[in-house]
Design a protein around this motif. Structure first.
Motif, mmCIF file in Angstrom:
data_model
loop_
_atom_site.group_PDB
_atom_site.id
_atom_site.type_symbol
_atom_site.label_atom_id
_atom_site.label_comp_id
_atom_site.label_asym_id
_atom_site.label_seq_id
_atom_site.Cartn_x
_atom_site.Cartn_y
_atom_site.Cartn_z
ATOM 1 N N MET A 122 0.868 -1.178 0.000
ATOM 2 C CA MET A 122 0.000 0.000 0.000
ATOM 3 C C MET A 122 0.904 1.227 0.000
ATOM 4 O O MET A 122 1.887 1.283 0.749
ATOM 5 C CB MET A 122 -0.890 0.005 1.239
ATOM 6 C CG MET A 122 -1.838 1.177 1.319
ATOM 7 S SD MET A 122 -3.120 1.110 0.066
ATOM 8 C CE MET A 122 -4.423 2.052 0.849
ATOM 9 N N VAL A 123 0.602 2.201 -0.837
ATOM 10 C CA VAL A 123 1.384 3.428 -0.879
ATOM 11 C C VAL A 123 0.705 4.481 -0.002
ATOM 12 O O VAL A 123 1.227 4.904 1.022
ATOM 13 C CB VAL A 123 1.547 3.945 -2.320
ATOM 14 C CG1 VAL A 123 2.425 5.201 -2.315
ATOM 15 C CG2 VAL A 123 2.171 2.866 -3.204
ATOM 16 N N GLY A 124 -0.469 4.921 -0.400
ATOM 17 C CA GLY A 124 -1.174 5.922 0.365
ATOM 18 C C GLY A 124 -2.537 6.179 -0.242
ATOM 19 O O GLY A 124 -2.962 5.477 -1.163
ATOM 20 N N ALA A 272 10.748 -1.247 0.802
ATOM 21 C CA ALA A 272 11.208 0.041 0.284
ATOM 22 C C ALA A 272 10.071 1.063 0.268
ATOM 23 O O ALA A 272 10.259 2.233 0.624
ATOM 24 C CB ALA A 272 11.792 -0.135 -1.111
ATOM 25 N N VAL A 273 8.881 0.624 -0.149
ATOM 26 C CA VAL A 273 7.727 1.526 -0.169
ATOM 27 C C VAL A 273 7.340 1.932 1.250
ATOM 28 O O VAL A 273 7.056 3.100 1.528
ATOM 29 C CB VAL A 273 6.537 0.865 -0.895
ATOM 30 C CG1 VAL A 273 5.272 1.708 -0.751
ATOM 31 C CG2 VAL A 273 6.859 0.645 -2.365
ATOM 32 N N ASP A 274 7.341 0.968 2.158
ATOM 33 C CA ASP A 274 6.990 1.263 3.552
ATOM 34 C C ASP A 274 7.955 2.288 4.144
ATOM 35 O O ASP A 274 7.530 3.237 4.814
ATOM 36 C CB ASP A 274 7.021 -0.028 4.373
ATOM 37 C CG ASP A 274 6.641 0.213 5.829
ATOM 38 O OD1 ASP A 274 5.551 0.755 6.082
ATOM 39 O OD2 ASP A 274 7.441 -0.142 6.719
ATOM 40 N N ALA A 275 9.243 2.110 3.878
ATOM 41 C CA ALA A 275 10.237 3.062 4.393
ATOM 42 C C ALA A 275 10.001 4.454 3.828
ATOM 43 O O ALA A 275 10.109 5.456 4.543
ATOM 44 C CB ALA A 275 11.644 2.576 4.046
ATOM 45 N N ALA A 276 9.656 4.521 2.550
ATOM 46 C CA ALA A 276 9.404 5.818 1.923
ATOM 47 C C ALA A 276 8.192 6.510 2.539
ATOM 48 O O ALA A 276 8.185 7.722 2.743
ATOM 49 C CB ALA A 276 9.204 5.644 0.425
ATOM 50 N N MET A 277 7.153 5.732 2.849
ATOM 51 C CA MET A 277 5.934 6.320 3.397
ATOM 52 C C MET A 277 6.074 6.700 4.873
ATOM 53 O O MET A 277 5.220 7.380 5.425
ATOM 54 C CB MET A 277 4.760 5.351 3.216
ATOM 55 C CG MET A 277 4.348 5.142 1.775
ATOM 56 S SD MET A 277 3.921 6.675 0.891
ATOM 57 C CE MET A 277 5.407 6.917 -0.106
ATOM 58 N N LYS A 278 7.157 6.279 5.501
ATOM 59 C CA LYS A 278 7.419 6.649 6.887
ATOM 60 C C LYS A 278 8.504 7.721 6.991
ATOM 61 O O LYS A 278 8.807 8.191 8.097
ATOM 62 C CB LYS A 278 7.806 5.409 7.694
ATOM 63 C CG LYS A 278 6.629 4.467 7.939
ATOM 64 C CD LYS A 278 7.051 3.227 8.708
ATOM 65 C CE LYS A 278 5.848 2.412 9.168
ATOM 66 N NZ LYS A 278 4.928 2.037 8.094
ATOM 67 N N VAL A 283 6.266 12.288 4.457
ATOM 68 C CA VAL A 283 5.001 12.401 5.187
ATOM 69 C C VAL A 283 4.496 13.848 5.150
ATOM 70 O O VAL A 283 3.331 14.105 4.832
ATOM 71 C CB VAL A 283 5.156 11.923 6.645
ATOM 72 C CG1 VAL A 283 3.916 12.278 7.455
ATOM 73 C CG2 VAL A 283 5.398 10.422 6.684
ATOM 74 N N LYS A 284 5.357 14.787 5.445
ATOM 75 C CA LYS A 284 4.938 16.199 5.444
ATOM 76 C C LYS A 284 4.544 16.646 4.044
ATOM 77 O O LYS A 284 3.516 17.321 3.858
ATOM 78 C CB LYS A 284 6.062 17.082 5.981
ATOM 79 C CG LYS A 284 5.634 18.552 6.072
ATOM 80 C CD LYS A 284 6.716 19.430 6.639
ATOM 81 C CE LYS A 284 6.189 20.843 6.909
ATOM 82 N NZ LYS A 284 5.463 21.438 5.776
ATOM 83 N N ARG A 285 5.355 16.288 3.064
ATOM 84 C CA ARG A 285 5.095 16.709 1.689
ATOM 85 C C ARG A 285 3.745 16.211 1.202
ATOM 86 O O ARG A 285 2.967 16.945 0.586
ATOM 87 C CB ARG A 285 6.218 16.186 0.791
ATOM 88 C CG ARG A 285 6.215 16.700 -0.625
ATOM 89 C CD ARG A 285 7.445 16.213 -1.375
ATOM 90 N NE ARG A 285 8.662 16.773 -0.816
ATOM 91 C CZ ARG A 285 9.584 16.075 -0.153
ATOM 92 N NH1 ARG A 285 9.394 14.789 0.052
ATOM 93 N NH2 ARG A 285 10.650 16.652 0.307
ATOM 94 N N LEU A 286 3.439 14.960 1.477
ATOM 95 C CA LEU A 286 2.192 14.365 1.003
ATOM 96 C C LEU A 286 0.990 14.841 1.799
ATOM 97 O O LEU A 286 -0.054 15.174 1.231
ATOM 98 C CB LEU A 286 2.297 12.842 1.041
ATOM 99 C CG LEU A 286 3.296 12.223 0.056
ATOM 100 C CD1 LEU A 286 3.467 10.730 0.325
ATOM 101 C CD2 LEU A 286 2.873 12.452 -1.387
ATOM 102 N N THR A 287 1.108 14.887 3.116
ATOM 103 C CA THR A 287 -0.042 15.302 3.928
ATOM 104 C C THR A 287 -0.407 16.759 3.667
ATOM 105 O O THR A 287 -1.579 17.127 3.709
ATOM 106 C CB THR A 287 0.209 15.088 5.430
ATOM 107 O OG1 THR A 287 1.436 15.731 5.812
ATOM 108 C CG2 THR A 287 0.290 13.612 5.771
ATOM 109 N N PRO A 293 -0.030 9.191 3.593
ATOM 110 C CA PRO A 293 0.872 8.058 3.370
ATOM 111 C C PRO A 293 0.442 6.882 4.235
ATOM 112 O O PRO A 293 -0.035 7.059 5.354
ATOM 113 C CB PRO A 293 2.239 8.593 3.820
ATOM 114 C CG PRO A 293 2.073 10.076 3.932
ATOM 115 C CD PRO A 293 0.641 10.318 4.253
ATOM 116 N N VAL A 294 0.601 5.657 3.722
ATOM 117 C CA VAL A 294 0.186 4.470 4.472
ATOM 118 C C VAL A 294 1.340 3.489 4.647
ATOM 119 O O VAL A 294 1.801 3.255 5.755
ATOM 120 C CB VAL A 294 -1.010 3.769 3.794
ATOM 121 C CG1 VAL A 294 -1.403 2.519 4.586
ATOM 122 C CG2 VAL A 294 -2.204 4.712 3.701
ATOM 123 N N GLY A 295 1.823 2.884 3.571
ATOM 124 C CA GLY A 295 2.877 1.878 3.702
ATOM 125 C C GLY A 295 2.349 0.608 4.336
ATOM 126 O O GLY A 295 1.204 0.213 4.134
ATOM 127 N N GLY A 296 3.184 -0.046 5.144
ATOM 128 C CA GLY A 296 2.799 -1.306 5.780
ATOM 129 C C GLY A 296 3.436 -2.509 5.101
ATOM 130 O O GLY A 296 4.291 -2.366 4.223
#
Length: 325
Positions: A122-124, A272-278, A283-287, A293-296
């Motif tokens: 999951m990306v976001g 790699a995706v999870d690390a990016a979303m954390k 996080v600030k840029r997307l929110t 952002p979700v990840g997992g």
């Protein structure tokens, strides 16, 4: 078929392009020995494209890999999805998936099987927002639904069969008794323009698209359709808070891969995706844009997809949602 094929560019996020020599090894130490392709089945610039590029940046950075993003839009994301479903399972082709990867086979003819693709990460998500014209007499989704029941029905715009606003309308009518006349447009931007121009009474669209128009006074926000309030616009209540708990709809993006892609590769990509979303900067840029952002883990995303499949299938059945061939 026209599509854009571009070296991964993170300019939309204010990041530098990441393209470094691959060094990560699996059971076969040659992976990745060539660029990894990320297929986005949508046009550039929307929520799914932005999330796809955030995922691609994370894969490039965290796996020290070369990544190429290709936009293959069309047919409600079917063109790009079909392309990945037919791709080699060697770990070099991935899909930025959305709700259509689950619902398209329920409502339209596709040339692939759902089982041809496997969930990776999951990306976001960009929560959907129900919006009305700035001059609308309704101040909430509850007001809007009640008014529809006591008049001649209200016009609700969608971005076509099976689009996110179509599912919002479907739940409102079949579960909550709203009387809505469905007005399909070719895209979300067209439906939003129709709302601004007072041609229809409401629609729903991704937060990243409508928040600037809400803040500038061009649109009135009636409800957020996700389970939580939008971090960038916390004053807007959710549909559930207004008495519509079955409405849980967002413009989400994930990563899928061709069936048969080695688990070791899938695990690394998911990580790699999870690390990016954390990553705090991400996080600030997307929110700030209205994206969550979700990840997992892979297991988290498999569970999410299974639950979405059951939920959306029930809406399709209740509404008879089907695109004519």
């Amino acid at each position: 078929m026209n599509f854009s094929r571009r070296r991964f560019n993170t300019a939309a996020f204010g990041m530098a392009t990441v393209a470094v020599a691959p060094r990560i090894a699996f059971a076969d130490d040659k992976w990745p020995s060539k660029p990894i392709r990320i297929i986005v089945p949508f046009a550039p610039g929307g929520a799914n494209d932005l999330l796809g590029r955030a995922a691609a940046e994370g894969i490039a950075k965290n796996l020290n890999a070369n990544v190429v993003v290709e936009n293959k839009p069309g047919a409600g994301a079917v063109i790009g999805t079909d392309y990945v479903a037919r791709a080699d399972d060697d770990g070099y082709t991935f899909l930025i998936s959305a709700a259509g990867v689950i619902s398209n086979s329920m409502i339209r003819k596709v040339h692939y099987k759902d089982s041809d693709l496997v969930p990776v990460a999951m990306v976001g998500l960009a929560p959907s927002v129900v919006v009305a014209p700035a001059s609308s007499p309704y101040s909430s989704l509850k007001d809007f639904v009640e008014a529809s029941k006591h008049g001649h029905g209200l016009h609700f715009a969608t971005a076509g069969t099976g689009s996110t606003p179509h599912f919002v309308e479907g739940i409102l009518t079949t579960t909550y008794g709203a009387k809505l006349d469905l007005i399909p447009y070719k895209s979300g931007s067209e439906s939003v323009s129709a709302v601004i121009g007072n041609q229809v009474d409401a629609t729903s669209e991704a937060s990243i698209v409508v928040l600037p128009m809400i803040r500038s006074g061009k649109l009135k926000a009636l409800a957020c359709t996700w389970s939580e309030r939008i971090k960038a616009y916390p004053e807007l209540s959710t549909a559930a808070e207004q008495g519509f708990p079955e409405i849980k709809i967002a413009h989400w993006a994930g990563v899928h891969a061709p069936k048969g892609t080695p688990d070791a590769i899938l695990d690394k990509v998911a990580g790699a995706v999870d690390a990016a979303m954390k990553d705090p900067a991400n996080v600030k840029r997307l929110t700030d844009l209205g994206i969550e952002p979700v990840g997992g883990t892979r297991a988290d995303f498999v569970k999410f997809c299974d639950e979405e499949r059951a939920r959306l299938a029930a809406v399709v059945k209740a509404t008879g949602m089907r695109q004519e061939d």
